[in-house]
Design an enzyme around this catalytic site. Structure first.
Site, PDB file in Angstrom:
ATOM      1  N   LYS A  10      -4.940  93.033  38.359  1.00  0.00           N
ATOM      2  CA  LYS A  10      -4.202  93.396  37.147  1.00  0.00           C
ATOM      3  C   LYS A  10      -3.059  94.320  37.543  1.00  0.00           C
ATOM      4  CE  LYS A  10      -5.695  96.765  34.710  1.00  0.00           C
ATOM      5  NZ  LYS A  10      -4.569  97.707  34.947  1.00  0.00           N
ATOM      6  N   ASP A 130     -10.419  99.416  31.432  1.00  0.00           N
ATOM      7  CA  ASP A 130      -9.645  98.281  31.934  1.00  0.00           C
ATOM      8  C   ASP A 130     -10.428  96.969  31.922  1.00  0.00           C
ATOM      9  OD1 ASP A 130      -7.243  99.482  32.396  1.00  0.00           O
ATOM     10  OD2 ASP A 130      -7.463  99.668  34.562  1.00  0.00           O
TER      11      ASP A 130
END
Length: 281
Positions: A10, A130
């Site tokens: 990410k 996250d």
């Protein structure tokens, strides 16, 4: 039976710290994308729950009780068994969500493998802020502490180079070292027609943690100087709390070619964004 899932990295194209909650957690606004590089999580049937770790960065992790994959399994279905394997291809504690992506992949795989119906986003949030965005591994705008998700603007096809100097930067230390006030949330368009339009807007945004991370690990500044000098680079910035930095290019092919210029022993990768519907393991 063995099932496997891809856990892509990410990258935060920008990261604004917009405020702070009463409990001490910082409020963020960020645009997350997922390059086509990552770890691989696999599951096979077994009575007890276990975890085996391999891959280029496997030696930096141990299958301890607090490992995110084991925590994900126990949270989803306490007492159930399976043999988990993690092929660790991403640097550890590097600001590109590797551990969060691994946990998200474990939740998704085990839910299907065990036939357990669950609110995966809610469970993901218990594992880390996250983790929810990593469940779908699609571009998204993250707000709150990272758990409030909205669709990203429609993105053009573009290339990306990732570089990590092999230095772990603890996220709490970066937030503690951050100075200055808070940044407003950007006014994002519904779509960017091309890479130049996207980069033009991103130049107005920042990673509010970058300066603090460089103060802790000056090598991050060296990485940024290096990627800024790559042929064809349009934007260079640190991702998350570091130490991985990224650079945007017109095409994935240009990014792949540019990555070859990154010196050893830094970890580097170049290519395009992950396409979930096209990935084959």
């Amino acid at each position: 039976m063995r099932v496997s899932g891809f856990a892509p990295a990410k990258v935060n194209l920008y990261l604004h710290v917009t405020g702070k909650r009463a409990d001490g957690y910082h409020l963020l606004d960020s645009l997350a994308v997922f390059p086509d590089v990552g770890d691989v999580v696999s599951v096979t049937a077994q009575e007890a729950l276990s975890l085996e770790i391999s891959g280029p960065f496997g030696a930096t992790l141990r299958a301890e009780e607090d490992n995110l994959l084991l925590r994900a399994a126990k949270l989803l279905a306490p007492g159930r068994g399976a043999a988990l394997t993690l092929e660790k291809n991403l640097p550890v504690a590097s600001g590109i969500g590797g551990g969060s992506a691994d946990a998200a992949a474990a939740l998704t795989l085990l839910s299907a493998f065990w036939g357990v119906a669950a609110d995966l986003p809610a469970l993901a949030l218990q594992l880390g802020a996250d983790v929810p965005v990593c469940l779908a591994s699609r571009p998204a705008r993250m707000r709150g502490i990272g758990e409030v998700l909205a669709p990203a603007p429609r993105l053009p096809d573009f290339g990306m180079v990732l570089v990590n100097p092999g230095v772990a930067v603890p996220t709490p230390a970066v937030f503690k070292a951050r100075q200055g006030g808070f940044s407003p949330p950007p006014d994002l368009p519904g779509a960017w027609p091309d890479v130049d339009a996207m980069v033009a807007d991103l130049h107005h945004y920042t990673n509010d943690l970058q300066e603090a991370a460089i103060a802790i690990a000056p090598v991050i500044g060296e990485v940024l100087n290096t990627v800024c000098a790559l042929p064809g680079v349009k934007l260079a910035r640190m991702s998350g709390s570091g130490a991985t930095c990224f650079a945007v290019f017109e095409t994935p092919a240009q990014a792949a070619a540019a990555a070859a210029h990154i010196p050893e022993p830094w970890w580097r990768w170049g290519g395009g964004l992950y396409q979930p519907e096209q990935k084959r393991l």
